[in-house]
Design a protein around this motif. Structure first.
Motif, PDB file in Angstrom:
ATOM      1  N   ASP A 101       0.815  -1.218   0.000  1.00 16.03           N
ATOM      2  CA  ASP A 101       0.000   0.000   0.000  1.00 16.03           C
ATOM      3  C   ASP A 101       0.850   1.270   0.000  1.00 16.03           C
ATOM      4  O   ASP A 101       0.412   2.303  -0.476  1.00 16.03           O
ATOM      5  N   LYS A 102       2.038   1.189   0.523  1.00 10.04           N
ATOM      6  CA  LYS A 102       2.882   2.358   0.650  1.00 10.04           C
ATOM      7  C   LYS A 102       3.897   2.505  -0.491  1.00 10.04           C
ATOM      8  O   LYS A 102       4.732   3.396  -0.466  1.00 10.04           O
ATOM      9  N   SER A 103       3.824   1.641  -1.479  1.00  8.45           N
ATOM     10  CA  SER A 103       4.851   1.641  -2.533  1.00  8.45           C
ATOM     11  C   SER A 103       4.966   2.973  -3.271  1.00  8.45           C
ATOM     12  O   SER A 103       6.045   3.355  -3.685  1.00  8.45           O
ATOM     13  N   GLU A 104       3.862   3.679  -3.421  1.00 10.23           N
ATOM     14  CA  GLU A 104       3.891   4.970  -4.138  1.00 10.23           C
ATOM     15  C   GLU A 104       4.628   6.044  -3.358  1.00 10.23           C
ATOM     16  O   GLU A 104       5.193   6.960  -3.958  1.00 10.23           O
ATOM     17  N   THR A 108      12.098   4.298   0.908  1.00  4.27           N
ATOM     18  CA  THR A 108      13.165   3.290   0.875  1.00  4.27           C
ATOM     19  C   THR A 108      13.013   2.282  -0.261  1.00  4.27           C
ATOM     20  O   THR A 108      13.935   1.511  -0.520  1.00  4.27           O
ATOM     21  N   LEU A 109      11.864   2.278  -0.937  1.00  2.00           N
ATOM     22  CA  LEU A 109      11.636   1.307  -2.005  1.00  2.00           C
ATOM     23  C   LEU A 109      12.721   1.353  -3.080  1.00  2.00           C
ATOM     24  O   LEU A 109      13.203   0.292  -3.513  1.00  2.00           O
ATOM     25  N   PRO A 110      13.172   2.530  -3.521  1.00  2.00           N
ATOM     26  CA  PRO A 110      14.259   2.550  -4.519  1.00  2.00           C
ATOM     27  C   PRO A 110      15.547   1.888  -4.023  1.00  2.00           C
ATOM     28  O   PRO A 110      16.290   1.294  -4.810  1.00  2.00           O
TER      29      PRO A 110
END
Length: 141
Positions: A101-104, A108-110
Motif C-alpha cells: 500500500d505504501k509503494s507509491e 526506501t523502495l528505490p
C-alpha cells in the motif's frame, strides 16, 4: 536475503554434474558422496530441478542424472530462483507490480529495488562454467 541449504546444495549438485560429465549419467549416491550431502536430501532437490528441464534422468542400471544443456547455459541466478523462489531482499518486492500500500510513497523502495537489481545482475552473470573455470584456475601449478 539468505540462501537456504536447498539452494546451496542444488548449486553444488549441478556443479558436480558439470565437473564430472563424461557423457553418461551420474548416480545420485556418487554426487552425495563427493559433496558430503545426504542422498535423501538430494532426492528432495531433484524434483525441483526436473520440473525445470535442467536435468536429464535415466532410470535403472547405470541410471542417474546429467545436465540437459552445457554448463555455460545455466546461471547461478536461475538455479537459485528455482530453489529459493524470489531473490528479493524485502517481501514487498516479491510481486510485480509491488502490491504494498505504501509503494507509491515509500522513500526506501528505490534502495531495495537497487539492491535486488545488484543481486540479480551479479548472480545472473555467473554460469556453472564460470565456477568450473574458476576452480580449475585455482589448481594451476
Amino acid at each position: 536475503m539468505k540462501i537456504s541449504t536447498k539452494g546451496r546444495y542444488a548449486l553444488r549438485m549441478l556443479v558436480d554434474l558439470a565437473e564430472n560429465d563424461s557423457g553418461g549419467y551420474i548416480a545420485l549416491k556418487d554426487i552425495a558422496r563427493r559433496q558430503g550431502i545426504s542422498k535423501k536430501y538430494l532426492e528432495q532437490i531433484v524434483p525441483v530441478l526436473n520440473r525445470s528441464d535442467i536435468l536429464l534422468t535415466n532410470r535403472g542400471f547405470q541410471g542417474g542424472y546429467r545436465l540437459a544443456k552445457s554448463p555455460d547455459k545455466y546461471t547461478v541466478g536461475d538455479i537459485l530462483r528455482l530453489t529459493e523462489g524470489s531473490l528479493a531482499p524485502v517481501a514487498c518486492l516479491d510481486s510485480d507490480p509491488v502490491l504494498c500500500d505504501k509503494s507509491e510513497t515509500c522513500p526506501t523502495l528505490p534502495v531495495w529495488k537497487g539492491l535486488e537489481k545488484v543481486i540479480n545482475d551479479y548472480l545472473d552473470s555467473i554460469t556453472l562454467q564460470d565456477i568450473l573455470d574458476r576452480e580449475a584456475s585455482n589448481y594451476v601449478i
